[in-house]
Design a protein around this motif. Structure first.
Motif, PDB file in Angstrom:
ATOM      1  N   GLU A  51      39.636  47.691  57.649  1.00 31.62           N
ATOM      2  CA  GLU A  51      41.080  47.658  57.908  1.00 31.62           C
ATOM      3  C   GLU A  51      41.843  46.554  57.186  1.00 31.62           C
ATOM      4  OE1 GLU A  51      38.833  45.823  61.387  1.00 31.62           O
ATOM      5  OE2 GLU A  51      38.642  47.614  60.202  1.00 31.62           O
ATOM      6  N   HIS A  52      41.211  45.448  56.846  1.00 32.35           N
ATOM      7  CA  HIS A  52      41.890  44.372  56.114  1.00 32.35           C
ATOM      8  C   HIS A  52      41.587  44.548  54.631  1.00 32.35           C
ATOM      9  CE1 HIS A  52      43.153  42.080  59.637  1.00 32.35           C
ATOM     10  NE2 HIS A  52      42.069  42.604  60.184  1.00 32.35           N
ATOM     11  N   ARG A  53      42.661  44.671  53.842  1.00 33.76           N
ATOM     12  CA  ARG A  53      42.476  44.983  52.423  1.00 33.76           C
ATOM     13  C   ARG A  53      43.389  44.156  51.536  1.00 33.76           C
ATOM     14  NH1 ARG A  53      42.773  51.322  53.710  1.00 33.76           N
ATOM     15  NH2 ARG A  53      40.770  51.439  54.758  1.00 33.76           N
ATOM     16  N   ALA A  54      42.903  43.973  50.323  1.00 28.36           N
ATOM     17  CA  ALA A  54      43.712  43.331  49.280  1.00 28.36           C
ATOM     18  C   ALA A  54      43.282  43.929  47.954  1.00 28.36           C
ATOM     19  CB  ALA A  54      43.497  41.817  49.260  1.00 28.36           C
ATOM     20  N   VAL A  55      44.217  43.994  47.035  1.00 31.12           N
ATOM     21  CA  VAL A  55      43.913  44.472  45.686  1.00 31.12           C
ATOM     22  C   VAL A  55      44.483  43.462  44.703  1.00 31.12           C
ATOM     23  CG1 VAL A  55      44.198  46.310  43.993  1.00 31.12           C
ATOM     24  CG2 VAL A  55      44.036  46.879  46.418  1.00 31.12           C
ATOM     25  N   ALA A  56      43.607  42.912  43.884  1.00 30.80           N
ATOM     26  CA  ALA A  56      44.040  42.042  42.789  1.00 30.80           C
ATOM     27  C   ALA A  56      44.129  42.917  41.553  1.00 30.80           C
ATOM     28  CB  ALA A  56      43.036  40.910  42.583  1.00 30.80           C
ATOM     29  N   VAL A  57      45.293  42.998  40.971  1.00 31.86           N
ATOM     30  CA  VAL A  57      45.508  43.819  39.775  1.00 31.86           C
ATOM     31  C   VAL A  57      45.638  42.874  38.592  1.00 31.86           C
ATOM     32  CG1 VAL A  57      46.967  45.552  38.686  1.00 31.86           C
ATOM     33  CG2 VAL A  57      46.645  45.580  41.166  1.00 31.86           C
ATOM     34  N   ALA A  58      44.708  42.993  37.645  1.00 29.99           N
ATOM     35  CA  ALA A  58      44.663  42.019  36.556  1.00 29.99           C
ATOM     36  C   ALA A  58      44.518  42.695  35.201  1.00 29.99           C
ATOM     37  CB  ALA A  58      43.496  41.064  36.772  1.00 29.99           C
ATOM     38  N   ALA A  59      45.227  42.160  34.233  1.00 28.23           N
ATOM     39  CA  ALA A  59      45.131  42.652  32.855  1.00 28.23           C
ATOM     40  C   ALA A  59      44.052  41.915  32.074  1.00 28.23           C
ATOM     41  CB  ALA A  59      46.480  42.508  32.151  1.00 28.23           C
ATOM     42  N   ASP A  60      43.624  40.751  32.588  1.00 24.18           N
ATOM     43  CA  ASP A  60      42.573  39.999  31.902  1.00 24.18           C
ATOM     44  C   ASP A  60      41.825  39.129  32.910  1.00 24.18           C
ATOM     45  OD1 ASP A  60      44.003  37.525  32.286  1.00 24.18           O
ATOM     46  OD2 ASP A  60      45.148  37.937  30.473  1.00 24.18           O
ATOM     47  N   ARG A  61      40.782  38.511  32.448  1.00 23.86           N
ATOM     48  CA  ARG A  61      39.904  37.702  33.301  1.00 23.86           C
ATOM     49  C   ARG A  61      40.645  36.532  33.966  1.00 23.86           C
ATOM     50  NH1 ARG A  61      34.750  37.300  33.776  1.00 23.86           N
ATOM     51  NH2 ARG A  61      33.805  35.366  34.445  1.00 23.86           N
ATOM     52  N   ASP A  62      41.451  35.802  33.221  1.00 31.25           N
ATOM     53  CA  ASP A  62      42.180  34.665  33.780  1.00 31.25           C
ATOM     54  C   ASP A  62      43.107  35.104  34.909  1.00 31.25           C
ATOM     55  OD1 ASP A  62      40.944  32.840  32.098  1.00 31.25           O
ATOM     56  OD2 ASP A  62      42.542  32.919  30.597  1.00 31.25           O
ATOM     57  N   GLU A  63      43.771  36.215  34.704  1.00 32.90           N
ATOM     58  CA  GLU A  63      44.658  36.734  35.741  1.00 32.90           C
ATOM     59  C   GLU A  63      43.843  37.145  36.972  1.00 32.90           C
ATOM     60  OE1 GLU A  63      48.390  39.814  36.225  1.00 32.90           O
ATOM     61  OE2 GLU A  63      47.089  40.026  34.491  1.00 32.90           O
ATOM     62  N   ALA A  64      42.696  37.755  36.773  1.00 34.39           N
ATOM     63  CA  ALA A  64      41.832  38.144  37.893  1.00 34.39           C
ATOM     64  C   ALA A  64      41.414  36.912  38.689  1.00 34.39           C
ATOM     65  CB  ALA A  64      40.605  38.889  37.377  1.00 34.39           C
ATOM     66  N   LEU A  65      41.038  35.847  38.004  1.00 37.56           N
ATOM     67  CA  LEU A  65      40.623  34.622  38.683  1.00 37.56           C
ATOM     68  C   LEU A  65      41.768  34.022  39.484  1.00 37.56           C
ATOM     69  CD1 LEU A  65      38.402  32.981  35.906  1.00 37.56           C
ATOM     70  CD2 LEU A  65      37.669  34.378  37.859  1.00 37.56           C
ATOM     71  N   ARG A  66      42.976  34.018  38.924  1.00 28.51           N
ATOM     72  CA  ARG A  66      44.150  33.501  39.639  1.00 28.51           C
ATOM     73  C   ARG A  66      44.449  34.345  40.880  1.00 28.51           C
ATOM     74  NH1 ARG A  66      46.056  32.932  34.452  1.00 28.51           N
ATOM     75  NH2 ARG A  66      47.328  34.813  34.595  1.00 28.51           N
ATOM     76  N   GLN A  67      44.395  35.662  40.721  1.00 26.67           N
ATOM     77  CA  GLN A  67      44.683  36.560  41.840  1.00 26.67           C
ATOM     78  C   GLN A  67      43.665  36.373  42.962  1.00 26.67           C
ATOM     79  OE1 GLN A  67      47.268  38.648  41.980  1.00 26.67           O
ATOM     80  NE2 GLN A  67      47.974  38.462  39.896  1.00 26.67           N
ATOM     81  N   LEU A  68      42.389  36.306  42.601  1.00 22.01           N
ATOM     82  CA  LEU A  68      41.334  36.146  43.607  1.00 22.01           C
ATOM     83  C   LEU A  68      41.432  34.788  44.306  1.00 22.01           C
ATOM     84  CD1 LEU A  68      38.393  37.792  41.683  1.00 22.01           C
ATOM     85  CD2 LEU A  68      39.535  38.682  43.739  1.00 22.01           C
ATOM     86  N   ALA A  69      41.782  33.755  43.559  1.00 23.68           N
ATOM     87  CA  ALA A  69      41.962  32.430  44.158  1.00 23.68           C
ATOM     88  C   ALA A  69      43.094  32.461  45.189  1.00 23.68           C
ATOM     89  CB  ALA A  69      42.223  31.385  43.088  1.00 23.68           C
ATOM     90  N   ALA A  70      44.164  33.173  44.883  1.00 20.10           N
ATOM     91  CA  ALA A  70      45.287  33.270  45.806  1.00 20.10           C
ATOM     92  C   ALA A  70      44.873  34.017  47.071  1.00 20.10           C
ATOM     93  CB  ALA A  70      46.465  33.980  45.131  1.00 20.10           C
ATOM     94  N   VAL A  71      44.155  35.121  46.920  1.00 15.85           N
ATOM     95  CA  VAL A  71      43.684  35.877  48.091  1.00 15.85           C
ATOM     96  C   VAL A  71      42.742  35.009  48.921  1.00 15.85           C
ATOM     97  CG1 VAL A  71      42.392  37.899  48.873  1.00 15.85           C
ATOM     98  CG2 VAL A  71      44.016  38.129  46.977  1.00 15.85           C
ATOM     99  N   ALA A  72      41.840  34.307  48.264  1.00  8.33           N
ATOM    100  CA  ALA A  72      40.888  33.435  48.974  1.00  8.33           C
ATOM    101  C   ALA A  72      41.600  32.339  49.758  1.00  8.33           C
ATOM    102  CB  ALA A  72      39.901  32.820  47.968  1.00  8.33           C
TER     103      ALA A  72
END
Length: 80
Positions: A51-72
């Motif tokens: 039931e708890h969900r998040a989606v990190a949408v990234a165009a590149d690796r650096d963006e993915a790392l930033r998105q995941l850090a924010a979710v974390a």
């Protein structure tokens, strides 16, 4: 890399979701050769949905790392 890659996270609680994001972030940091497309595909085809969900949408690796850090960190950010 073609377009953007969704990294779909799902957990039973908000805390568990943040923990999953932190583990995925560490996984990607430890494996610089990991392809986001492969990780994204594995997340949507091999993981349970809760039931708890998040989606990190990234165009590149650096963006993915930033998105995941924010979710974390439990933060809202554009793209996650």
């Amino acid at each position: 890399m073609p377009g953007v890659v969704p990294l779909v996270l799902s957990a039973r609680s908000e805390g568990a979701l943040r923990g999953q994001a932190a583990r995925l972030l560490a996984h990607l940091e430890e494996r610089p050769g990991a392809r986001l497309e492969d990780v994204g595909l594995s997340l949507v085809t091999a993981r349970s949905r809760f039931e708890h969900r998040a989606v990190a949408v990234a165009a590149d690796r650096d963006e993915a790392l930033r998105q995941l850090a924010a979710v974390a960190a439990g933060e809202s950010t554009a793209g996650a």
